[in-house]
Design an enzyme around this catalytic site. Structure first.
Site, PDB file in Angstrom:
ATOM      1  N   GLY A  19       5.009   5.086   9.935  1.00 28.35           N
ATOM      2  CA  GLY A  19       3.618   4.646   9.897  1.00 28.35           C
ATOM      3  C   GLY A  19       3.589   3.150   9.629  1.00 28.35           C
ATOM      4  O   GLY A  19       4.590   2.564   9.203  1.00 28.35           O
ATOM      5  N   LEU A  20       2.436   2.543   9.865  1.00 26.19           N
ATOM      6  CA  LEU A  20       2.276   1.117   9.573  1.00 26.19           C
ATOM      7  C   LEU A  20       1.710   0.958   8.166  1.00 26.19           C
ATOM      8  O   LEU A  20       0.622   1.465   7.873  1.00 26.19           O
ATOM      9  CB  LEU A  20       1.316   0.480  10.596  1.00 26.19           C
ATOM     10  CG  LEU A  20       1.115  -1.033  10.419  1.00 26.19           C
ATOM     11  CD1 LEU A  20       2.349  -1.806  10.887  1.00 26.19           C
ATOM     12  CD2 LEU A  20      -0.120  -1.519  11.179  1.00 26.19           C
ATOM     13  N   ASP A  46      -1.104   3.705   7.082  1.00 28.47           N
ATOM     14  CA  ASP A  46      -1.229   3.935   5.637  1.00 28.47           C
ATOM     15  C   ASP A  46      -2.119   2.862   5.018  1.00 28.47           C
ATOM     16  O   ASP A  46      -1.834   1.672   5.148  1.00 28.47           O
ATOM     17  CB  ASP A  46       0.160   3.871   4.981  1.00 28.47           C
ATOM     18  CG  ASP A  46       0.072   4.161   3.491  1.00 28.47           C
ATOM     19  OD1 ASP A  46       0.053   5.346   3.128  1.00 28.47           O
ATOM     20  OD2 ASP A  46       0.011   3.205   2.687  1.00 28.47           O
ATOM     21  N   TYR A  51      -6.215  -1.881  -1.074  1.00 24.40           N
ATOM     22  CA  TYR A  51      -5.722  -2.913  -0.148  1.00 24.40           C
ATOM     23  C   TYR A  51      -6.868  -3.733   0.457  1.00 24.40           C
ATOM     24  O   TYR A  51      -6.626  -4.695   1.181  1.00 24.40           O
ATOM     25  CB  TYR A  51      -4.880  -2.295   0.986  1.00 24.40           C
ATOM     26  CG  TYR A  51      -3.756  -1.383   0.536  1.00 24.40           C
ATOM     27  CD1 TYR A  51      -3.296  -1.393  -0.786  1.00 24.40           C
ATOM     28  CD2 TYR A  51      -3.145  -0.503   1.415  1.00 24.40           C
ATOM     29  CE1 TYR A  51      -2.283  -0.540  -1.201  1.00 24.40           C
ATOM     30  CE2 TYR A  51      -2.121   0.348   1.008  1.00 24.40           C
ATOM     31  CZ  TYR A  51      -1.699   0.333  -0.311  1.00 24.40           C
ATOM     32  OH  TYR A  51      -0.697   1.174  -0.717  1.00 24.40           O
ATOM     33  N   LYS A  80      -6.071   6.694  -0.055  1.00 26.09           N
ATOM     34  CA  LYS A  80      -5.705   7.125  -1.407  1.00 26.09           C
ATOM     35  C   LYS A  80      -6.869   7.019  -2.390  1.00 26.09           C
ATOM     36  O   LYS A  80      -7.736   6.146  -2.247  1.00 26.09           O
ATOM     37  CB  LYS A  80      -4.524   6.266  -1.911  1.00 26.09           C
ATOM     38  CG  LYS A  80      -3.403   6.144  -0.876  1.00 26.09           C
ATOM     39  CD  LYS A  80      -2.190   5.411  -1.376  1.00 26.09           C
ATOM     40  CE  LYS A  80      -1.202   5.173  -0.246  1.00 26.09           C
ATOM     41  NZ  LYS A  80      -1.348   3.871   0.418  1.00 26.09           N
ATOM     42  N   HIS A 113      -3.431   8.039  -5.729  1.00 29.98           N
ATOM     43  CA  HIS A 113      -2.623   6.816  -5.590  1.00 29.98           C
ATOM     44  C   HIS A 113      -1.588   6.661  -6.703  1.00 29.98           C
ATOM     45  O   HIS A 113      -0.492   6.150  -6.486  1.00 29.98           O
ATOM     46  CB  HIS A 113      -3.551   5.591  -5.556  1.00 29.98           C
ATOM     47  CG  HIS A 113      -2.943   4.388  -4.897  1.00 29.98           C
ATOM     48  ND1 HIS A 113      -3.660   3.487  -4.158  1.00 29.98           N
ATOM     49  CD2 HIS A 113      -1.668   3.928  -4.864  1.00 29.98           C
ATOM     50  CE1 HIS A 113      -2.853   2.539  -3.701  1.00 29.98           C
ATOM     51  NE2 HIS A 113      -1.640   2.781  -4.123  1.00 29.98           N
TER      52      HIS A 113
HETATM   53  P1  NAP Z   1       7.718  -3.410   2.873  1.00 30.93           P
HETATM   54  O1  NAP Z   1       7.153  -2.678   4.018  1.00 30.93           O
HETATM   55  O2  NAP Z   1       9.009  -2.995   2.299  1.00 30.93           O
HETATM   56  O3  NAP Z   1       7.878  -4.947   3.239  1.00 30.93           O
HETATM   57  C1  NAP Z   1       6.833  -5.691   3.785  1.00 30.93           C
HETATM   58  C2  NAP Z   1       7.278  -7.149   3.804  1.00 30.93           C
HETATM   59  O4  NAP Z   1       8.405  -7.323   4.668  1.00 30.93           O
HETATM   60  C3  NAP Z   1       6.210  -8.072   4.312  1.00 30.93           C
HETATM   61  O5  NAP Z   1       6.343  -9.299   3.601  1.00 30.93           O
HETATM   62  C4  NAP Z   1       6.561  -8.276   5.780  1.00 30.93           C
HETATM   63  O6  NAP Z   1       6.114  -9.521   6.219  1.00 30.93           O
HETATM   64  C5  NAP Z   1       8.081  -8.197   5.754  1.00 30.93           C
HETATM   65  N1  NAP Z   1       8.670  -7.582   6.949  1.00 30.93           N
HETATM   66  C6  NAP Z   1       8.226  -6.468   7.599  1.00 30.93           C
HETATM   67  N2  NAP Z   1       9.030  -6.163   8.621  1.00 30.93           N
HETATM   68  C7  NAP Z   1      10.007  -7.090   8.627  1.00 30.93           C
HETATM   69  C8  NAP Z   1      11.143  -7.317   9.463  1.00 30.93           C
HETATM   70  N3  NAP Z   1      11.412  -6.500  10.479  1.00 30.93           N
HETATM   71  N4  NAP Z   1      11.936  -8.383   9.190  1.00 30.93           N
HETATM   72  C9  NAP Z   1      11.657  -9.214   8.153  1.00 30.93           C
HETATM   73  N5  NAP Z   1      10.596  -9.058   7.335  1.00 30.93           N
HETATM   74  C10 NAP Z   1       9.778  -8.006   7.571  1.00 30.93           C
HETATM   75  O7  NAP Z   1       6.701  -3.497   1.668  1.00 30.93           O
HETATM   76  P2  NAP Z   1       5.316  -2.864   1.226  1.00 30.93           P
HETATM   77  O8  NAP Z   1       4.200  -3.482   1.979  1.00 30.93           O
HETATM   78  O9  NAP Z   1       5.286  -2.948  -0.267  1.00 30.93           O
HETATM   79  O10 NAP Z   1       5.431  -1.297   1.562  1.00 30.93           O
HETATM   80  C11 NAP Z   1       5.018  -0.731   2.793  1.00 30.93           C
HETATM   81  C12 NAP Z   1       3.693  -0.004   2.659  1.00 30.93           C
HETATM   82  O11 NAP Z   1       3.788   1.048   1.697  1.00 30.93           O
HETATM   83  C13 NAP Z   1       2.550  -0.851   2.113  1.00 30.93           C
HETATM   84  O12 NAP Z   1       2.081  -1.792   3.030  1.00 30.93           O
HETATM   85  C14 NAP Z   1       1.575   0.216   1.705  1.00 30.93           C
HETATM   86  O13 NAP Z   1       0.924   0.735   2.853  1.00 30.93           O
HETATM   87  C15 NAP Z   1       2.523   1.237   1.075  1.00 30.93           C
HETATM   88  N6  NAP Z   1       2.689   1.058  -0.402  1.00 30.93           N
HETATM   89  C16 NAP Z   1       2.211   2.034  -1.216  1.00 30.93           C
HETATM   90  C17 NAP Z   1       2.319   1.902  -2.589  1.00 30.93           C
HETATM   91  C18 NAP Z   1       1.802   2.989  -3.487  1.00 30.93           C
HETATM   92  O14 NAP Z   1       1.686   2.761  -4.699  1.00 30.93           O
HETATM   93  N7  NAP Z   1       1.500   4.148  -2.972  1.00 30.93           N
HETATM   94  C19 NAP Z   1       2.930   0.764  -3.155  1.00 30.93           C
HETATM   95  C20 NAP Z   1       3.438  -0.204  -2.285  1.00 30.93           C
HETATM   96  C21 NAP Z   1       3.322  -0.042  -0.909  1.00 30.93           C
HETATM   97  P3  NAP Z   1       5.278  -9.734   7.597  1.00 30.93           P
HETATM   98  O15 NAP Z   1       3.990  -8.965   7.470  1.00 30.93           O
HETATM   99  O16 NAP Z   1       5.077 -11.207   7.649  1.00 30.93           O
HETATM  100  O17 NAP Z   1       6.160  -9.213   8.691  1.00 30.93           O
END
Ligand code: NAP
Length: 323
Positions: A19-20, A46, A51, A80, A113
């Protein structure tokens, strides 16, 4: 291609394995990112009220649904129940607000959440005390919240329900009262925080794991700094073993990190608003890691939690906080 890769939830519904993610994807970027993602083949998005982008996501989804390029039943939309509404009496109204913002009649899965509950202020956000610390709500209980969540399924507002950031003890308490068991537990999961016992417990109980921050949440550095939190976060793309395996497959470190999770039967929700990286992250279904590579990546665990929720100042005062 990737949208054909699913895991079947205990509710009987199918969840796309990728998912995105949309945390830290502001309105100005997220609408275009959804366009790129849907065009590329993502069908799972997601989000969360936290957010602050559900309205922009809703605009993009409406355009796609109205155009007929995608059917509602092909999408898998996750949102969430926020910390300040994490109590039984707020469940239905809070989901209805998200649905209005997303311009949808139902979500595919609604998640609690976090097991932590904050007292809400007048506008529904988290209430902070004079020291700027979250005021914990000690009356709300995750089991009564869960019972209210269960009502969303027969009422048609959510196809499935689940939790996020729950540990084994919290899941056991929910499972004890549940008529509908949680379909997923969305937790931080990557090579440096593997949470193997929790993953095994969930798998043994038919609960699919969704891995958040699968790439190590690099963007959090900036957000932490803006909140005055100085915490060095590791760069998972720079781990020698990850780079070596990536070179061997002609893939990027990000693709190897994602592939390792998928091969363990876990859903991934990498966030990107960069068009090339959105597409790159989806392109993890045309190669396989060897058993040795999987084993090598599995030895990297450092029990390092990137998302410790410290942005929610005072969160550690709540008894359900377990990070
Ligand atoms: P992540 O997906 O691990 O990392 C996102 C970061 O990595 C962004 O800075 C993005 O920048 C960069 N990135 C993405 N693809 C890349 C690639 N191929 N190469 C290099 N850099 C890359 O971190 P996250 O946003 O914390 O986690 C993902 C999702 O999980 C969230 O967006 C959210 O939907 C969910 N989440 C849920 C909770 C919860 O408590 N339930 C907590 C945290 C996250 P760019 O956008 O510039 O590419």
């Amino acid at each position: 291609m990737a949208s054909n890769q699913y895991l079947t939830l205990n509710s009987g519904h199918k969840m796309p394995i990728i998912g995105l993610g949309t945390w830290q994807a502001p309105d100005t970027e997220v609408e275009a990112a959804i366009d790129v993602a849907l065009e590329a083949g993502y069908r799972h998005i997601d989000t969360a009220p936290l957010y602050l982008n559900e309205k922009a996501i809703g605009r993009a989804l409406k355009r796609w649904l109205d155009s007929g390029k995608v059917k509602r039943e092909e999408l898998f939309i996750v949102t969430k129940l926020p910390t300040a509404a994490n109590r039984a009496r707020d469940v239905e109204a809070t989901l209805k607000k998200s649905l209005a913002d997303l311009q949808l009649d139902y979500v595919d899965i609604y998640l609690i959440h976090s097991p932590v509950t904050a007292v809400a202020n007048e506008d529904g956000g988290v209430k902070y005390d004079a020291d700027g610390l979250m005021v914990p709500d000690l009356e709300a209980d995750i089991t009564t919240t869960w019972t209210a969540m269960e009502k969303l399924v027969p009422s048609g507002l959510a196809k499935s329900i689940g939790v996020s950031n729950f540990d084994q003890d919290q899941l056991e308490r929910v499972l004890k009262v549940a008529k509908i068991p949680p379909a997923t537990n969305q937790i931080e999961h990557h090579v440096y925080l593997q949470q193997r016992d929790l993953v095994n417990f969930c798998k043994a109980n038919g609960i699919v794991i969704t891995a958040y921050s699968p790439l190590g949440s690099k963007g959090l550095n900036k957000l932490n700094a803006s909140a005055g939190i100085n915490r060095e976060l590791p760069d998972l793309f720079d781990i020698p073993e990850v780079k070596e395996i990536a070179a061997a497959h002609g893939k990027t470190p990000a693709q190897v990190l994602l592939r390792w999770i998928v091969e363990n039967g876990i859903v991934i929700i990498p966030k990107s608003t960069n068009p090339e990286r959105v597409k790159q992250n989806l392109n993890v279904f045309d190669f396989k890691l060897t058993a040795e590579e999987i084993a090598k990546l599995s030895t990297l665990d450092q029990n390092f939690r990137v998302c410790d929720w410290s942005l929610l100042r005072g969160v550690e005062r709540h008894p359900e906080y377990h990070f």
